[in-house]
Structures are given as C-alpha cells and as structure tokens.
Design a protein around this motif. Sequence first.
Motif, PDB file in Angstrom:
ATOM      1  N   ARG A 665      21.980  56.136  92.031  1.00  0.00           N
ATOM      2  CA  ARG A 665      22.418  56.931  90.890  1.00  0.00           C
ATOM      3  C   ARG A 665      21.697  56.431  89.644  1.00  0.00           C
ATOM      4  O   ARG A 665      20.807  55.585  89.711  1.00  0.00           O
ATOM      5  CB  ARG A 665      23.938  56.828  90.746  1.00  0.00           C
ATOM      6  N   ALA A 666      22.076  56.964  88.501  1.00  0.00           N
ATOM      7  CA  ALA A 666      21.377  56.651  87.247  1.00  0.00           C
ATOM      8  C   ALA A 666      21.337  55.152  86.996  1.00  0.00           C
ATOM      9  O   ALA A 666      20.316  54.605  86.557  1.00  0.00           O
ATOM     10  CB  ALA A 666      22.071  57.369  86.089  1.00  0.00           C
ATOM     11  N   ARG A 667      22.439  54.477  87.269  1.00  0.00           N
ATOM     12  CA  ARG A 667      22.508  53.046  87.001  1.00  0.00           C
ATOM     13  C   ARG A 667      21.444  52.284  87.778  1.00  0.00           C
ATOM     14  O   ARG A 667      20.738  51.432  87.220  1.00  0.00           O
ATOM     15  CB  ARG A 667      23.909  52.540  87.362  1.00  0.00           C
ATOM     16  N   GLU A 668      21.292  52.587  89.055  1.00  0.00           N
ATOM     17  CA  GLU A 668      20.305  51.879  89.876  1.00  0.00           C
ATOM     18  C   GLU A 668      18.883  52.254  89.478  1.00  0.00           C
ATOM     19  O   GLU A 668      17.991  51.400  89.446  1.00  0.00           O
ATOM     20  CB  GLU A 668      20.513  52.202  91.355  1.00  0.00           C
ATOM     21  N   ARG A 669      18.660  53.522  89.165  1.00  0.00           N
ATOM     22  CA  ARG A 669      17.304  53.940  88.794  1.00  0.00           C
ATOM     23  C   ARG A 669      16.839  53.233  87.538  1.00  0.00           C
ATOM     24  O   ARG A 669      15.684  52.788  87.451  1.00  0.00           O
ATOM     25  CB  ARG A 669      17.270  55.457  88.598  1.00  0.00           C
ATOM     26  N   VAL A 670      17.723  53.112  86.556  1.00  0.00           N
ATOM     27  CA  VAL A 670      17.342  52.464  85.301  1.00  0.00           C
ATOM     28  C   VAL A 670      17.164  50.967  85.506  1.00  0.00           C
ATOM     29  O   VAL A 670      16.260  50.346  84.936  1.00  0.00           O
ATOM     30  CB  VAL A 670      18.393  52.752  84.212  1.00  0.00           C
ATOM     31  N   GLN A 671      18.010  50.351  86.326  1.00  0.00           N
ATOM     32  CA  GLN A 671      17.876  48.922  86.583  1.00  0.00           C
ATOM     33  C   GLN A 671      16.522  48.583  87.199  1.00  0.00           C
ATOM     34  O   GLN A 671      15.937  47.545  86.908  1.00  0.00           O
ATOM     35  CB  GLN A 671      18.997  48.448  87.510  1.00  0.00           C
TER      36      GLN A 671
END
Length: 890
Positions: A665-671
């Motif tokens: 999700r967005a959190r993992e992609r940005v990390q």
Amino acid sequence: MAADGALSNEDIDFILDGVMRRAQRKGKPFHREAIAEAAAEMTREEVIGRALERRMRVAQQKAAALFDEQIGGMGGVGDLGDRFRAYWVGSEQQGKGGSFSVEAEARGLQSALLTQVARDLREAGLFGRVTGFRQDKALELDVAREMSRMNGGPDAPTGNAEAMRIAEIFNAANERARLLQNDQGAWIGKLDGWIVRQAHDPARVSGGFWREAAAMRSGARPGDVSLSASRRAFRAWRDETLPLLDERTFDGIDGRTAEALDPEARAEFNGAVDDVNDPREAFLYDIWWSITHGKLDQLGGADDLADYRPPASLARSVSKGRTLHFKNADAWMTYNDAFGGGSLFSMQMAGLSRAAMNTALLRRAGPSPEAMFQAKRAQLLAQARAMGDTKAASKLNAAMREREFAELTGGNSRPENLRLAQVGRAVRIWQVLTKLGGVALSSMSDTALTSQTMKRAGGSFLEGYGAAFGGLARLGDAEAKQAADLLDVSGRAMASAIAGRFVESDGIGGLAGAMTRLLYKVQGFTFMQDGIREGFAQAASRLLGQQADRAWDALEIGTRETMERYGISAAEWDLARRGLTHPHQDGVRSLRRAVVEDIPGDEPGRLYWTFEALDGIDDKDLLRWKGLTGKEATADAARRARYDLKVKFQAMVNGMLDDALTEPRARERVQLTGLTGQPGTVWGEFARTATQFLSFSQAIVGRHVVPALRGYAGQHPASLMAHLILSTTLLGYMQMQAKMIAAGKQPRGFTDENGEFQGGEIFIASLLAGGGLGIYGDLLFGEANRSGLGFTVGAMMGPAVSEVERAMTITRKLASGDPEQLDDLPGDLTRAAKANTPFGNLWLTRAGLDYLLWLNLQEAVSPGSVERYERNVEREQNTQFLISPGEWVN
C-alpha cells in the motif's frame, strides 16, 4: 463594502462587467432586455456560487472535526506524529482507528464501486466482453456513443444491445461515484454527452519520445531544441484537437490571458501560440501544459470537480475547470486514439478508482486536502512542542509525511522528466517480463501469510490455511461464493484485467502491459491470487457471521482488536449485527439470516455476514446512534449515518483481504522509494528500479512481522513469530525445490557431495524465499550463478542493477584485448540473452527451452562450457540434472 456588507465593491464590479460581456455576446450590448437577461443569468450563477462556497465551508468544518475526533481517540497508537501518519496512510499499531486511514477508506470505496460493475456485467453475461485480452474497438465506440446518447449527447442509437447494456452499467456506476463525491461536499453536475473522464498520454501529447530529434531535423538551433520541440508539440496537439471540440469547452473563458497560466508555463507560451491575446489559446495551452507535466492526474478534493469552481471575485474567470468537451462520441474516440491514455473501459475503471480516492479525501480532508494537511500538521506540531515531545515533533516535520500525502493525491506519480520516467518504466517492465516467470511458484508462501492474517482477525491458523487452499481449489459452494462477492472481492481483479488489455493505439507501452498480464495469467499467478482472495473473503464472511449473535465483549479477541483498529466500537458492532435480523425481502438478493431462529435447510455454523447487514439496519437505530432527534432526524441524515458506518466495515474487510495477500500500500511504497523516489529524476528512477521487487517483502515486515512481534489476538509474540518463521520457511523450501524441478534438476538434498550437512544454508535460503526475498534465496542457493551472476552488491540492489553489472563486465572483457577473456565473450553474451528474453524463465517451459535452445547455443559458441556448467551446478547446488546437459549436447 456595499449592499450592507453582502457584496464587496470588487464583487459588484465583477458582476457588472460580467453582465455587460454576456449582453455583448447576445449581440445587443446596450439593449435593456439583453442586459436584464444577462443579469438574471449572472444572478443565478452568483447564488449557486455563494451556496457552493457555504457548502465547502461546512464540508471543511466536518472534515476538521472528524480529524480531531479520530486523532484524539487513537489510544495506543504512538505519539502525535504516529497518529498523524496513521490518519493518512494507516498504522499497524493496536489502537482505535489506527488502521482506518484515508487510504483504507478509499480502497474500500474503490472495491465497492468496481465490484458492483463486475457484478452487473456478470449478470448481463458481458464480463468476458469487457475483460478480454484485446480491445474490441468497435464495441468500445458503440459503448461511447450509447453513454453519450443516454447522457443527453447528440449521438444516435447504435442498435447494439451489448453496447447499450454496458453503457447503462457504466453510467449507473458513474452516477454512484458522482453522488458519493457530492455527499462529501463536492458539486459535480451532469454534463450533456458525458462519457468518462478523459485520460491523456503525456508522452504523445508532448510530441513523442523523439520530439527533439524531429525538431532538429526541422532546423531548430542547438540551444533551442527542447523549447522548439515543446512549442511544435503544442501546436500539433492544438491543431488536431480543436476541430473535435464543442463550443461549450470555451464557455466562460473571456479574459483568460498568459497571466492565468502556471509561472513555469509562461516561459514557453509566447512562442507556442499564434495569438497571445486569444483567450482560447491561453486556455488550451493551460490544458496542454497541465497534461504534459502530470498535473491533471493529481487529486485535489473539490478542485477535482472538472467543470466548476467556486467564485473568487475577479479570479473566477481564470478558475474554470480544465475540461475538454467533444462534439460527440466519435470525436471523443478520435482524440483518444491520437492522445488518449488507454481504452474507454480502462478509463472507466480508472475514473471510479479516482472518484473513490477523491471521496475519501473530501470526507477526511475537506474540499482543500493540501490546505488541511498543512493546517492540521501545524496544529499537532504546536501541541507536541507544548508538551515537550521532540520525537513527535520530529516525526511531524519529516519530509516523508508530505511524500505519504502525495502518494494519496497522485503527486508522487508526476514525473520531473517525462522521457527519463518512460525509460525507467520500460526497464522495470522488461525486468518483470524476463525475471518473474516463476512468480506463481514463489507465491506458495502466501498461504502462510493468509493464515497469519486470519489468526489476527480472530480465526485460527487452520482456518486461514483452509481459506487459502479452499480458494485455490475453488471449493466454496454457491452461497459461500455469493458471500465473498457481497464483500466486494472481485472489483480490483476486474480493473486489473481491463487495464492489462492490449490497446493498439497505446503502442509499445500498451503491448508491454498486456504481455505482463499474459505472463501472470499463463503461469497461474492470477488464478492463485484470485483464488486466495475469494477463499479468504468466504472465510472472513463466515468468521463474522458466526459471531453475529455475540455482544462486543464476547467477540474473539482478534476480531475485536481488528474492529478497533478500523474505528469500530461496541455500539457500531451492535448495529452491524442487528441488520442480520431483518427478514429476507422478496426480489432482493440477500444472505441475511436470523441470528436467533434456526433456518430450515441451513447447516450449523454456516451463517455469513456481508455488507448487506448494514443495509438492513433500521433508520431509527442509525439516528439514535448518531444522537439525532427532532428536525435533525431526517431520512437523509440516516442515509449519511449508514454511509459513515458502512465505510468503516468496507475499509476493515478490504484491509484484511489486502493483508491476506500482502498487497503493498502507500505506506510501503513510500518507505521503499523514500525522499528520492520522484519519477523522472535520476535518483527517483534508480530508487524505483533498485527496489522494484522489494515491495512485497517490505509489506511482509510491516504488516506481518512487526505486528507479530507486538502480539495480537491474545497470543504471545513468541508463538506468533514461531508460526510465521516456520511456515514461511517450510513453504519457501517447497518453493525453491519446485523451482529446481522446473529448471530440470533434482530436488536438493540436505548434505553436500562430501556428506556434510547443509541445513543452515538451506534454512536461510528458504527463510528468505518464504519471506518474499526469493531472488536473494536464489543467490544463496547458488541458482543465480547459472546465468553468470554472483552474490554482489549489484545483485542485492535488484535484477536491473545486476544486468548493468553484467553489461559492464562484458564491456571490460571486450576492451581488455586479453585472448582468454575474449574467449569467454560468446558464452557471456549467450547467458545475457537468455536472462533478458521475455517469458524465457517461465516455469512451465523453462526446462524445455533450456534443452531445445539455450544449451545447444551455449555449446556452439563456447565448446565444453555446458559440461563445466553442469559440474558447477552439481558442486554449488548439491544436486544433479534430471537429464544431463552434457550428454544432451554431445
């Protein structure tokens, strides 16, 4: 001030100026009747504008109150910095509302909108017509004509029954999406002839990949090549687009000049247009520049209204939406063939997904999401500093917060350099086509993660395995499958299938997308993912249904914790299960069952809970839950209350499904991409390419390992981690052995050729493979060496970087002039060709291709190399081939 403070002098000047311009357009600038008619029109628009301003203020206040309530109620979710982050992209920490993020709400809405379309298409027998591998352009044109006609456009009936039904389904979905956004403060009216939101291909609109070369051939000076190419591209786009547009496109743009353009766009404006004083030129250039710079793809809450903006005194004439109105469906399709970013069907799915995210942003961040993001961050920052919480203040100030927010609005997808972004994307797609031929085998470990997710949700590990394997085997009966469908399980799979269709007008990019879909489908990966998702949905529906007769305190600990993470309280659960007691209604498909009474013919324990339970709640109960009485207790208030309740359960169920399949999700992609991940930059493309295959493992760590280390569902962290490690390691070992067999080798033993135990090495490789790091497990297992890649720093940074290393090695050997190294080149080039052939490592055909093509070619260019390769494999991997390569080529 004038008019008792109702209107400012500036407002009055604007209205009078507008009245005179309208009267002039009627051909009678000083005629009393023309002026009166123009004044009536202006008055009506002013009333609408003022009402819209008030509507947006109310929406902003509601969003701010919702933010404060959720942040204040997030007990257990870290400090203020953690809570602020959780509000936007979610958190795995246990606490009320920690996982009920803006993104979670949007994904729940997205699944609901898409699944309703999939359900309607299946019932009409048209699902396959929409999701087929290749675009049916004639059908899409007829659908576009019917959609336009049904929405008041000038198009004539097509007589195509299939197109008419698909158009009805799409129009109904678009109307649901429109009303969803309007309910949260938007003001999106109906447009005559509306089809779908047009998606543009920035590369084609900007002149194509080789536009600078074309400009040079046309005599552009060396220092002005880029500027000349840009101007040529605009003129070509304008000249091809303008004849297709309806005059409505230019309503209300009087006074549009270069001053209204983005400051960056003004530099190129003067030389690009024929007449700098022509408002049409400025308007079209504004649209063209926004397309080519990715601005039209960003979400902005109320700024996503497309055709209307709230009045802002003299600025209102320059705030008109960047909307292209085409003359008819044929004109729309002509434009789409030339400059569109996909097919009609893919745009339909993308439009619904966009509406879902925009609805969530409107509800949770108001009409101006960016402004609320900054305001609420400043508010929490002041609170953290007042408390002396420097750690929370640091988290709030971190640039990663803005990157996470931009991931929701689409800002992270806006390329700095379009052509560099195209190159990077092409490289990554190529790596998918050449390296993921065994991804179906790698997904064996997904069943362990599905089991882990079920345990966290309040079920058992065995129920999780049963859900995964039952879904793979398609064991669910008709009612179980219907329950899964009513949990909105099929929408995203349909959207993915449509997005992966081959569209000829999309060129090489469209072909690559279609080939990627084909790669996943041929090897069984799509079948496995869809099966596990449906199996888990059936199990989740049963898990909640079996607890429907329980009060909050009697729920399984894991179920209660999961509901709390999505902001669901005891009162809300009581409402949700109360809907189950409503009787079946004739003519309405339903799985509602009475909680107390036995149902004749029903097996014990086969009660299912679906979102239909929420539709069965009485309005009075919903109003009581919201504390609304008297004049506030209206049917509309009950409808909104039902929505507020439903969206939490939608977010929860979809979050569980995402966890079961460990979808990033967005959190993992940005990390993964961090602060340097902006596409179209050197570091951004490098970060995206180097971390291309790491999002799954990142998601495993964040959504399975970290929560297990904290403990959940009444289980000690040690027991949760023991299951996670042992199950993924076992399945990782099975996965690697399956890959060995697919490569034509015997399964590897636990001892080497000298009888020494190799269990430690195998355990680590299996653990890595089961945890989503299969490529590194391959390296430790010796598998990657067969294609000439060793365990290097480059290999740790992903296959694309490894291929660059390979190319550098070949170049170095070629430049060395050393006869011994030159002798190695034919073999190196053969291995490079094999490693970079699309579908070349497909597990179903890999061994056959090796023996029929690659081994013979390898031996032809480098005699004796196949026997050496065989000995190396036997030594390093402690295995033998099922058929000796050396004997095969001799």
